[in-house]
Scaffold this motif. Structure first.
Motif, mmCIF file in Angstrom:
data_model
loop_
_atom_site.group_PDB
_atom_site.id
_atom_site.type_symbol
_atom_site.label_atom_id
_atom_site.label_comp_id
_atom_site.label_asym_id
_atom_site.label_seq_id
_atom_site.Cartn_x
_atom_site.Cartn_y
_atom_site.Cartn_z
ATOM 1 N N ALA A 70 53.960 53.704 39.394
ATOM 2 C CA ALA A 70 52.552 53.844 39.437
ATOM 3 C C ALA A 70 51.904 52.735 38.751
ATOM 4 C CB ALA A 70 52.006 55.149 38.957
ATOM 5 N N GLU A 71 52.235 52.282 37.768
ATOM 6 C CA GLU A 71 52.122 51.096 36.970
ATOM 7 C C GLU A 71 52.005 49.941 37.843
ATOM 8 O OE1 GLU A 71 53.985 50.787 33.237
ATOM 9 O OE2 GLU A 71 52.882 52.774 32.577
ATOM 10 N N ALA A 72 53.345 49.728 38.461
ATOM 11 C CA ALA A 72 53.473 48.364 39.567
ATOM 12 C C ALA A 72 52.458 48.277 40.587
ATOM 13 C CB ALA A 72 55.029 48.508 39.769
ATOM 14 N N MET A 73 52.203 49.570 40.972
ATOM 15 C CA MET A 73 51.250 49.765 42.200
ATOM 16 C C MET A 73 49.845 49.420 41.638
ATOM 17 S SD MET A 73 52.806 53.023 44.381
ATOM 18 C CE MET A 73 51.489 52.906 45.414
ATOM 19 N N GLY A 74 49.592 49.830 40.399
ATOM 20 C CA GLY A 74 48.031 49.627 39.901
ATOM 21 C C GLY A 74 48.111 47.933 39.853
ATOM 22 N N ASP A 75 49.086 47.480 39.226
ATOM 23 C CA ASP A 75 48.880 46.013 38.973
ATOM 24 C C ASP A 75 48.734 45.271 40.612
ATOM 25 O OD1 ASP A 75 49.410 46.473 36.445
ATOM 26 O OD2 ASP A 75 51.444 45.794 36.372
ATOM 27 N N ARG A 76 49.795 45.762 41.466
ATOM 28 C CA ARG A 76 49.477 45.008 42.682
ATOM 29 C C ARG A 76 48.168 45.253 43.400
ATOM 30 N NH1 ARG A 76 50.677 41.261 45.835
ATOM 31 N NH2 ARG A 76 51.413 41.463 47.836
ATOM 32 N N ALA A 77 47.725 46.596 43.249
ATOM 33 C CA ALA A 77 46.412 46.603 43.860
ATOM 34 C C ALA A 77 45.345 45.881 43.135
ATOM 35 C CB ALA A 77 46.021 48.287 43.679
ATOM 36 N N ALA A 78 45.473 45.836 42.191
ATOM 37 C CA ALA A 78 44.583 44.695 41.100
ATOM 38 C C ALA A 78 44.705 43.285 41.875
ATOM 39 C CB ALA A 78 44.726 44.841 39.677
ATOM 40 N N GLU A 79 45.855 42.850 41.835
ATOM 41 C CA GLU A 79 46.220 41.391 42.577
ATOM 42 C C GLU A 79 45.316 41.220 43.868
ATOM 43 O OE1 GLU A 79 50.245 40.719 42.584
ATOM 44 O OE2 GLU A 79 50.495 40.957 40.298
ATOM 45 N N ILE A 80 45.814 42.316 44.931
ATOM 46 C CA ILE A 80 45.310 42.481 46.168
ATOM 47 C C ILE A 80 43.592 42.658 46.173
ATOM 48 C CG2 ILE A 80 45.203 43.637 48.063
ATOM 49 C CD1 ILE A 80 47.955 44.633 47.796
ATOM 50 N N LEU A 81 43.076 43.162 45.333
ATOM 51 C CA LEU A 81 41.851 43.134 44.969
ATOM 52 C C LEU A 81 40.957 41.918 44.648
ATOM 53 C CD1 LEU A 81 39.055 45.136 44.986
ATOM 54 C CD2 LEU A 81 39.557 45.399 42.720
ATOM 55 N N ASP A 82 41.581 41.186 43.765
ATOM 56 C CA ASP A 82 41.216 39.876 43.330
ATOM 57 C C ASP A 82 41.445 38.945 44.302
ATOM 58 O OD1 ASP A 82 40.635 40.756 40.814
ATOM 59 O OD2 ASP A 82 42.593 40.052 39.941
ATOM 60 N N ARG A 83 42.742 38.801 45.221
ATOM 61 C CA ARG A 83 42.662 38.173 46.172
ATOM 62 C C ARG A 83 41.716 38.185 47.237
ATOM 63 N NH1 ARG A 83 48.048 38.136 49.095
ATOM 64 N NH2 ARG A 83 48.947 37.668 46.693
ATOM 65 N N GLY A 84 41.308 39.672 47.726
ATOM 66 C CA GLY A 84 40.169 40.100 48.492
ATOM 67 C C GLY A 84 38.973 39.442 48.132
ATOM 68 N N LYS A 85 38.596 39.380 46.831
ATOM 69 C CA LYS A 85 37.465 38.959 46.448
ATOM 70 C C LYS A 85 37.225 37.506 46.593
ATOM 71 C CE LYS A 85 36.383 42.256 42.757
ATOM 72 N NZ LYS A 85 36.269 42.491 41.259
ATOM 73 N N ASP A 86 38.479 36.832 46.344
ATOM 74 C CA ASP A 86 38.368 35.363 46.422
ATOM 75 C C ASP A 86 38.245 35.027 47.913
ATOM 76 O OD1 ASP A 86 38.957 34.865 43.793
ATOM 77 O OD2 ASP A 86 40.997 34.627 44.133
ATOM 78 N N MET A 87 38.814 35.734 48.625
ATOM 79 C CA MET A 87 38.781 35.526 50.300
ATOM 80 C C MET A 87 37.311 35.835 50.868
ATOM 81 S SD MET A 87 42.311 36.867 51.697
ATOM 82 C CE MET A 87 41.847 36.889 53.452
ATOM 83 N N ALA A 88 36.639 36.731 50.270
ATOM 84 C CA ALA A 88 35.395 37.173 50.598
ATOM 85 C C ALA A 88 34.265 36.181 50.084
ATOM 86 C CB ALA A 88 34.789 38.368 50.072
ATOM 87 N N TYR A 89 34.604 35.472 49.084
ATOM 88 C CA TYR A 89 33.746 34.385 48.506
ATOM 89 C C TYR A 89 33.765 33.245 49.194
ATOM 90 C CZ TYR A 89 31.820 30.922 45.295
ATOM 91 O OH TYR A 89 30.976 30.053 44.729
ATOM 92 N N GLY A 90 35.268 32.875 49.564
ATOM 93 C CA GLY A 90 35.275 31.650 50.412
ATOM 94 C C GLY A 90 34.811 31.805 51.871
ATOM 95 N N ALA A 91 34.915 33.036 52.562
ATOM 96 C CA ALA A 91 34.267 33.375 53.619
ATOM 97 C C ALA A 91 32.575 33.099 53.647
ATOM 98 C CB ALA A 91 34.581 34.596 54.275
#
Length: 118
Positions: A70-91
């Motif tokens: 669960a902790e690993a999934m939470g960390d991974r979800a946070a990484e994906i969210l950050d990446r998504g924010k970066d992609m949205a900002y770039g778009a």
């Protein structure tokens, strides 16, 4: 009311008497001595305790694994969210740039058409 109480009392006494008679018959027909029976019960209790401890250890291990996952999934979800924010900002940045370029072209074409018309 007294008749009902008598029936309850008689039923309770019959149940108690049946239990005593059953225990006596069981002792008469017991295939082994009391000492051997106590040893068997003690061995069974130790075996049950050991199995219970093993089951508890397995549950604790499983709980730890689930917690780690669960902790690993939470960390991974946070990484994906950050990446998504970066992609949205770039778009968003690219879209604004395209709109500005389109607006500049429109202005340029409007000016050219205005000169042609007059």
């Amino acid at each position: 009311m007294a008749d009902r109480d008598n029936k309850v009392m008689v039923g309770a006494l019959m149940l108690l008497a049946g239990g005593i008679i059953g225990a006596g018959v069981a002792l008469l027909y017991a295939p082994q001595s009391g000492q051997k029976t106590r040893k068997d019960i003690s061995r069974y209790a130790k075996k049950a305790r050991r199995k219970g401890e093993e089951a508890l250890e397995a549950v604790e291990d499983f709980t730890e694994q689930v917690t780690d996952m669960a902790e690993a999934m939470g960390d991974r979800a946070a990484e994906i969210l950050d990446r998504g924010k970066d992609m949205a900002y770039g778009a968003k940045k690219n879209l604004l740039k395209a709109l500005e370029d389109g607006e500049a072209r429109l202005t340029k074409e409007r000016t050219r058409l205005a000169k042609m018309i007059g």
